[in-house]
Scaffold this active site. Sequence first.
Site, PDB file in Angstrom:
ATOM      1  N   ASP A 286     -11.985  42.222  88.286  1.00 16.06           N
ATOM      2  CA  ASP A 286     -11.427  41.079  89.032  1.00 16.06           C
ATOM      3  C   ASP A 286     -12.491  40.013  89.248  1.00 16.06           C
ATOM      4  OD1 ASP A 286      -9.532  39.605  90.340  1.00 16.06           O
ATOM      5  OD2 ASP A 286      -9.641  40.725  92.217  1.00 16.06           O
TER       6      ASP A 286
ATOM      7  N   HIS B 195     -12.689  34.586  81.579  1.00 18.66           N
ATOM      8  CA  HIS B 195     -12.262  35.776  80.828  1.00 18.66           C
ATOM      9  C   HIS B 195     -13.203  36.027  79.641  1.00 18.66           C
ATOM     10  CE1 HIS B 195      -8.889  36.009  83.402  1.00 18.66           C
ATOM     11  NE2 HIS B 195      -8.181  35.029  82.868  1.00 18.66           N
TER      12      HIS B 195
ATOM     13  N   LEU C  54     -17.854  58.572  73.261  1.00 19.83           N
ATOM     14  CA  LEU C  54     -17.352  57.758  74.382  1.00 19.83           C
ATOM     15  C   LEU C  54     -15.958  57.269  74.005  1.00 19.83           C
ATOM     16  CD1 LEU C  54     -17.570  55.964  76.965  1.00 19.83           C
ATOM     17  CD2 LEU C  54     -18.800  54.285  75.602  1.00 19.83           C
TER      18      LEU C  54
HETATM   19  C1  FPP Z   1      -8.991  39.459  86.464  1.00 22.16           C
HETATM   20  O1  FPP Z   1      -9.629  38.290  86.919  1.00 22.16           O
HETATM   21  C2  FPP Z   1      -9.016  39.531  85.025  1.00 22.16           C
HETATM   22  C3  FPP Z   1      -7.920  39.616  84.216  1.00 22.16           C
HETATM   23  C4  FPP Z   1      -6.531  39.662  84.753  1.00 22.16           C
HETATM   24  C5  FPP Z   1      -8.016  39.635  82.762  1.00 22.16           C
HETATM   25  C6  FPP Z   1      -9.191  40.367  82.208  1.00 22.16           C
HETATM   26  C7  FPP Z   1      -9.182  40.142  80.762  1.00 22.16           C
HETATM   27  C8  FPP Z   1     -10.276  40.044  79.983  1.00 22.16           C
HETATM   28  C9  FPP Z   1     -11.666  40.212  80.471  1.00 22.16           C
HETATM   29  C10 FPP Z   1     -10.084  39.728  78.551  1.00 22.16           C
HETATM   30  C11 FPP Z   1      -9.422  40.876  77.840  1.00 22.16           C
HETATM   31  C12 FPP Z   1     -10.219  41.258  76.736  1.00 22.16           C
HETATM   32  C13 FPP Z   1     -10.512  42.503  76.374  1.00 22.16           C
HETATM   33  C14 FPP Z   1     -11.510  42.708  75.306  1.00 22.16           C
HETATM   34  C15 FPP Z   1      -9.901  43.712  76.985  1.00 22.16           C
HETATM   35  P1  FPP Z   1      -8.732  37.182  87.612  1.00 22.16           P
HETATM   36  O2  FPP Z   1      -8.291  36.231  86.559  1.00 22.16           O
HETATM   37  O3  FPP Z   1      -7.640  37.837  88.380  1.00 22.16           O
HETATM   38  O4  FPP Z   1      -9.771  36.500  88.575  1.00 22.16           O
HETATM   39  P2  FPP Z   1      -9.441  35.761  89.973  1.00 22.16           P
HETATM   40  O5  FPP Z   1      -8.907  36.811  90.904  1.00 22.16           O
HETATM   41  O6  FPP Z   1     -10.768  35.242  90.396  1.00 22.16           O
HETATM   42  O7  FPP Z   1      -8.455  34.680  89.652  1.00 22.16           O
END
Ligand code: FPP
Length: 231
Positions: free
Chosen positions: A16, A33, A127
Amino acid sequence: MKELKNVPTHIGIIMDGNGRWATKRGLPRNYGHKKGIDAIERTIYACLKFNIKYCTFFAFSTENWKRSKEEIDGIFSLLRDYLKKEDNIFLKNKIKLESIGVLDPFPDDLVAELTSLKNKTKNYDKLIVTFALNYGGRDDIIRAINNLLEKKEKKITEKDFLLALDTKNMPEPEIVIRTSGEMRISNFMLYQMAYSELFFPKTYWPDFDEKHLYKILKKYQKRDRRFGGVR
Ligand code: FPP
């Protein structure tokens, strides 16, 4: 960093804070992201270093479809590029890639890339990295119940139920980490987390690295896991 003994077998991570990390810097959310993927790579290398056998990343939840099309498409294209990379971390380090969640709603080419890499790495066992994609703990439970109903089972045990979940091939996570300081589970592995030790570091996911994981593992060693019993 001293060598760690008694490391968990499985860690689950709710990544997050990507959006807030980017917004704080005046950058688009998808840049957060993108940086989040770098943090995934650092964490995978840290798992190799600390001998953690299973690591599950909550990459896209059943609720994340509520986000803007731009953000969703951005995440898909990051994931697509990541899986397509020829010298990817999985092949280079003999890491098995797995996924949990229902892949049907994802674009066909993305599912094809994912399936291809899963197949290429299926015999590795040092892993196992799992991406939770269109995954929800409630959805996992409901699908498990429906699978069992289809088999017309009259009575089931906890073991039967565990084997009907998406996570049937992995142990339950001893540790679940959610970054960014938010203290919620947000529909991650609800059934599997019954006895997980929870950690909520304040760090936004794009800043997470080996040192943060090391600190958590040190704290985990001091936790008194009683599983409902008395020491
Ligand atoms: C949460 O931060 C993150 C996500 C919902 C998406 C995570 C996705 C990736 C890192 C890319 C996916 C790629 C791979 C290789 C698996 P948020 O957007 O909720 O952050 P915030 O709470 O600050 O808005």
